[in-house]
Design a protein around this motif. Sequence first.
Motif, PDB file in Angstrom:
ATOM      1  N   VAL A 189       0.836  -1.205   0.000  1.00  0.00           N
ATOM      2  CA  VAL A 189       0.000   0.000   0.000  1.00  0.00           C
ATOM      3  C   VAL A 189       0.867   1.250   0.000  1.00  0.00           C
ATOM      4  CG1 VAL A 189      -1.765   1.283   1.277  1.00  0.00           C
ATOM      5  CG2 VAL A 189      -1.862  -1.218   1.185  1.00  0.00           C
ATOM      6  N   ASN A 226      -7.323   5.428   2.708  1.00  0.00           N
ATOM      7  CA  ASN A 226      -8.455   4.732   3.309  1.00  0.00           C
ATOM      8  C   ASN A 226      -7.945   3.407   3.859  1.00  0.00           C
ATOM      9  OD1 ASN A 226     -10.757   2.907   3.579  1.00  0.00           O
ATOM     10  ND2 ASN A 226     -11.938   4.495   2.539  1.00  0.00           N
ATOM     11  N   SER A 227      -8.031   3.230   5.177  1.00  0.00           N
ATOM     12  CA  SER A 227      -7.436   2.045   5.796  1.00  0.00           C
ATOM     13  C   SER A 227      -8.151   0.758   5.424  1.00  0.00           C
ATOM     14  CB  SER A 227      -7.422   2.200   7.324  1.00  0.00           C
ATOM     15  OG  SER A 227      -8.742   2.384   7.823  1.00  0.00           O
ATOM     16  N   GLN A 228      -9.398   0.862   4.940  1.00  0.00           N
ATOM     17  CA  GLN A 228     -10.116  -0.349   4.536  1.00  0.00           C
ATOM     18  C   GLN A 228      -9.886  -0.680   3.060  1.00  0.00           C
ATOM     19  OE1 GLN A 228     -11.913   1.801   6.867  1.00  0.00           O
ATOM     20  NE2 GLN A 228     -11.139   0.265   8.310  1.00  0.00           N
ATOM     21  N   SER A 229     -10.144   0.304   2.194  1.00  0.00           N
ATOM     22  CA  SER A 229     -10.045   0.037   0.760  1.00  0.00           C
ATOM     23  C   SER A 229      -8.640   0.249   0.209  1.00  0.00           C
ATOM     24  CB  SER A 229     -11.015   0.948  -0.006  1.00  0.00           C
ATOM     25  OG  SER A 229     -10.599   2.312   0.101  1.00  0.00           O
ATOM     26  N   HIS A 230      -7.796   0.958   0.979  1.00  0.00           N
ATOM     27  CA  HIS A 230      -6.421   1.305   0.584  1.00  0.00           C
ATOM     28  C   HIS A 230      -6.387   2.281  -0.597  1.00  0.00           C
ATOM     29  CE1 HIS A 230      -4.805  -2.638   2.581  1.00  0.00           C
ATOM     30  NE2 HIS A 230      -5.161  -1.709   3.465  1.00  0.00           N
ATOM     31  N   GLU A 231      -7.511   2.912  -0.900  1.00  0.00           N
ATOM     32  CA  GLU A 231      -7.492   4.001  -1.879  1.00  0.00           C
ATOM     33  C   GLU A 231      -6.762   5.191  -1.270  1.00  0.00           C
ATOM     34  OE1 GLU A 231     -11.456   4.110  -4.395  1.00  0.00           O
ATOM     35  OE2 GLU A 231     -11.924   3.825  -2.271  1.00  0.00           O
ATOM     36  N   TRP A 232      -6.101   5.982  -2.116  1.00  0.00           N
ATOM     37  CA  TRP A 232      -5.355   7.116  -1.590  1.00  0.00           C
ATOM     38  C   TRP A 232      -5.471   8.325  -2.505  1.00  0.00           C
ATOM     39  CZ3 TRP A 232      -1.465   8.945  -4.751  1.00  0.00           C
ATOM     40  CH2 TRP A 232      -0.984   8.062  -5.733  1.00  0.00           C
TER      41      TRP A 232
END
Length: 511
Positions: free
Chosen positions: A194, A222-228
Amino acid sequence: MWKVLVANRGEIAIRIFRSAIELGWQTVALYTNDDASHTAYADEVVLLDSPSQYMDPEHLVQIAHRTKCTHVHPGYGFLSEDPRLASLLSHTNITFVGPSEEGLKISSNKMLSREFAASLGLSIAPGGRVSSAADVRRFVGTMGSQPFPVIIKALDGGGGRGIRVVHGGPEIEGAFDRFQKMVEIAPSTLPEEVVRPLLAAALDMARHLRYSGLGTFEFLVNSQSHEWVFMEINPRIQVEHTITEEIMNLDLVRIQLLLSIPGTSLADVLPQHARTPLPPRGYAIQLRLIAEDPRQSFKLSTGHFTPSTFSWPSGRGVRVDTWLTTGPSNMEPLQEYLIGTDFDSLLAKLIVHGDTHEEARSRALRALGEVRIPPDLKTNVNMLAGVMKHPHWKHGKVHTTWLESHFEEVMDFGQKSALGHPYHSLSPTPLAFNLTQLSSFASSSQLEFANPQESTHVASPLAGKIVELHPALLAPAGSEHVVRRGETLAVVSVMKMENVISAPSSGKAKL
């Protein structure tokens, strides 16, 4: 010979002076009345008329000229991100320790840096400039049916101030309060896969900016989806640079100073990182000890205090950066510290390092237990201990608004941690004693030194404890016994080593 004016104060000025001194550079400090502890580490000092002159680039350039400096280091805060100082110095033979004027104009402006990131194809969150709760409501109205959560980030926050998450309309009004970050950790607890694209994006932006020097490229993940998404650039040394130094085993300020020398490349100062950067080692935590009362809405605590009322932790894996210092041994120590309202309320940064997350956490608790501060100075030390003690921190379950929602739990954990820590069985005030004798004997009259002119005296070659005597010397008073040459008269113990004192000749022992 290089000579640097450090246009800052406090613990960050001391931090810069130390690296400069190790490089053999000359140093110049700025100070104001009642705020001079950092000047003990500089070769020259210049008194400012008021704290506001730290923000006056023209005046700072004049001082740099007058003191014949080759460099100006802005530290962080004050003018570190202001292109005006870099611009003024670009027309002189004095080097600004930081990015170029052109790079600073983009990287120091949060809105321009967002546009720059977007031009490189990086993801950015929808956003805009707001100055009131009404502006936020208008922005929310343009975001469709699911506008929340919204993050409000101070345009000129600095020092970790000014990021708030708003989950609904009723929270908007209160979102303009500023908050100070208190705990930092490195490396990230996010999985390596990530973090890797964030590093690549930061390096890509730095190359396009032709960025030179230290800086921090910040992203939201986003700690759940790992989108940044990209958030901002801080084109200066950061308050939290200490934890990066600990996990990478680097002196970032030293590197920054060396890079400011013409013709010096990154490969010159970091040959071990030139091809493949070394991985981080262990975990580091920075705890910011602040003069404020968490129980009174974080009200600032001020006053005059003597240096003897402060004591800082030490030992393996513990580092303390503070302006509450008496300075080098060749300087006259300060008689008093003033904790006032002119500057930031930070007292010290406690930095701990451990091989594992848990080792770093337990070391942080130990270090907090060794902090001694005046009883009438309110600080967040118990809150910091509570954060470290809380199971959510231990298991990596904290988030942006975690402290607000767990305030009472944290304070309870902190109070119990402080009271239950073995160091708090010690006296909170310094212990005093008077040395009256160097011997364990009741009085010095019981010590008798051998007279080399007296043939009946046998001298011990060293001082120690007698653990064995010849039987003749243990006989009742008035008796007389023969002692033969070479026999053991006494055994003297020193540092667990036994030394034999032999009779130099035969004779009689009279008692």
